[in-house]
Design an enzyme around this catalytic site. Sequence first.
Site, short mmCIF file in Angstrom:
data_model
loop_
_atom_site.label_atom_id
_atom_site.label_comp_id
_atom_site.label_asym_id
_atom_site.label_seq_id
_atom_site.Cartn_x
_atom_site.Cartn_y
_atom_site.Cartn_z
N HIS A 158 -6.63 14.89 -39.45
CA HIS A 158 -6.49 16.02 -38.52
C HIS A 158 -6.94 17.31 -39.24
CE1 HIS A 158 -4.39 13.44 -35.90
NE2 HIS A 158 -3.17 13.91 -35.98
N GLN A 172 -4.07 12.12 -41.50
CA GLN A 172 -2.94 11.94 -40.58
C GLN A 172 -2.16 10.67 -40.89
OE1 GLN A 172 -3.10 9.38 -38.05
NE2 GLN A 172 -1.01 9.93 -37.47
N VAL A 230 -0.35 2.86 -39.35
CA VAL A 230 0.53 3.43 -40.38
C VAL A 230 1.15 2.31 -41.21
CG1 VAL A 230 2.60 4.84 -40.78
CG2 VAL A 230 0.96 5.51 -39.01
N ARG A 284 -7.71 16.90 -29.12
CA ARG A 284 -8.27 15.69 -29.74
C ARG A 284 -9.77 15.84 -29.93
NH1 ARG A 284 -4.61 12.17 -31.74
NH2 ARG A 284 -3.04 11.72 -30.21
N GLY A 294 -3.97 9.32 -34.73
CA GLY A 294 -2.64 9.75 -34.32
C GLY A 294 -2.10 8.93 -33.17
N CYS A 326 2.75 14.34 -37.40
CA CYS A 326 1.67 14.45 -38.39
C CYS A 326 1.09 15.86 -38.47
CB CYS A 326 0.57 13.44 -38.08
SG CYS A 326 0.15 13.35 -36.34
P1 A2P Z 1 1.86 -5.49 -32.84
O1 A2P Z 1 0.62 -5.41 -33.64
O2 A2P Z 1 2.50 -6.84 -32.90
O3 A2P Z 1 1.69 -4.98 -31.42
P2 A2P Z 1 -0.12 1.45 -33.90
O4 A2P Z 1 0.69 2.70 -34.09
O5 A2P Z 1 -1.29 1.36 -34.83
O6 A2P Z 1 -0.48 1.25 -32.47
O7 A2P Z 1 0.84 0.24 -34.30
C1 A2P Z 1 2.04 -0.01 -33.64
C2 A2P Z 1 2.86 -1.02 -34.43
O8 A2P Z 1 4.10 -1.22 -33.74
C3 A2P Z 1 2.21 -2.38 -34.53
O9 A2P Z 1 2.54 -2.96 -35.77
C4 A2P Z 1 2.90 -3.15 -33.39
O10 A2P Z 1 2.93 -4.52 -33.56
C5 A2P Z 1 4.29 -2.60 -33.51
N1 A2P Z 1 5.05 -2.82 -32.28
C6 A2P Z 1 4.72 -2.48 -31.02
N2 A2P Z 1 5.68 -2.88 -30.14
C7 A2P Z 1 6.64 -3.49 -30.87
C8 A2P Z 1 7.87 -4.13 -30.58
N3 A2P Z 1 8.33 -4.20 -29.33
N4 A2P Z 1 8.61 -4.64 -31.59
C9 A2P Z 1 8.15 -4.57 -32.85
N5 A2P Z 1 6.99 -3.98 -33.22
C10 A2P Z 1 6.24 -3.45 -32.25
#
Ligand code: A2P
Length: 352
Positions: free
Chosen positions: A252, A332, A21, A245, A169, A138
């Site tokens: 979606h 989504q 996202v 899923r 998702g 979503c």
């Molecule tokens: P990172 O890439 O450093 O793990 P998705 O929904 O596609 O799985 O993405 C999740 C997003 O949330 C990614 O950008 C991820 O960063 C970020 N994220 C996950 N854990 C943390 C955290 N503890 N603090 C900040 N951002 C986070």
Amino acid sequence: MNGLRGKRDPVVAIVGATGAVGREFLALFEERALEHGELRLLASARSAGGEIAYRGRAHTVRALSREALEGVDLALFSAGGAVSKEYAPIASEMGAVVVDNSSAFRMDPGVALVVPEVNGALLDGIGEGGAIIANPNCSTIILMLALHPLRERFGIERAIVSTYQAASGAGAAAMEELRSQTRTVLDGGAPEPKVFPEVCAFNVFSHNSKVDEATGRNVEEQKMIDEVRKIWGDDSVRISATCIRVPTLRAHCESVHVMLGNAAGVDEVRRVLADAPGVELVDDRAGNRFPTSLRASGKDAVLVGRVRVAGDAATDGAGWARSFELFIAGDQIRKGAALNAIQIGERLLGRA
Ligand code: A2P
């Protein structure tokens, strides 16, 4: 009036900038030529120091922290519920308006849950200083774009929804799992599920969220019910959902059986949907051309088609009925997440 309205160069933070996202936020900022001041790309410490290309130059990713949120006017959060629970209140106390894509605050009575085409007027009442606004789930957003115009015109007695939800998702890692599992199966191997509890490639399975043992509903199904009721401000709305899923990457689909409050003809229902904001009618019976996940991928509009009188509906002499079937497909990551949050931001900035 909120402190963002009319601000020309707001400082914008994307929390979760490296995720599925988060990256879509950047693509939409470019596409919509959204003017902003400093842009902070924030993610976990794992990603700190990495670079993401945006508007022709590399931007460095920073680790999320209190300091990284200083001076932020608009913070778009999409890093999961735990991160939102901890940092969204901090950001809003520091003066930012937070648009949160997680489920952490959606059902908080003090937090507006907004689909701009449906209840965007709530945003006009957001006051000065920090605030948290929740982006709905979503599947809920995609459903609301089709149901809301029908409710406005005919009323809705009840709705029964079945979803066909893409890997996106569950985030970028889930999309990668679908790609790699597909390769493994095509090479004759047996994939090991990691992100999802079941093998995702070439498989259809019940949504991966936790199932309530008493009701039998999973969290996704309960979210759809609760969120639709909150967005319409009506706890008596009769709605039921089955969330599934499917092995698609990013849009979606939803099959919807809807009983209207008043009888209507199919052409009138089609017309209402065709005129609805954010909806594109794709309903070519002769050509057997309807909404598909690929047709919806990368699109802002939610596609609606297969509009027909339900097989069990009572019809009058003119063919009018109250029960209809629809098939919907919506991206989504776009309208189901990033686009909806950006539309909220644009309205808060007075640019929508
Ligand atoms: P990172 O890439 O450093 O793990 P998705 O929904 O596609 O799985 O993405 C999740 C997003 O949330 C990614 O950008 C991820 O960063 C970020 N994220 C996950 N854990 C943390 C955290 N503890 N603090 C900040 N951002 C986070």
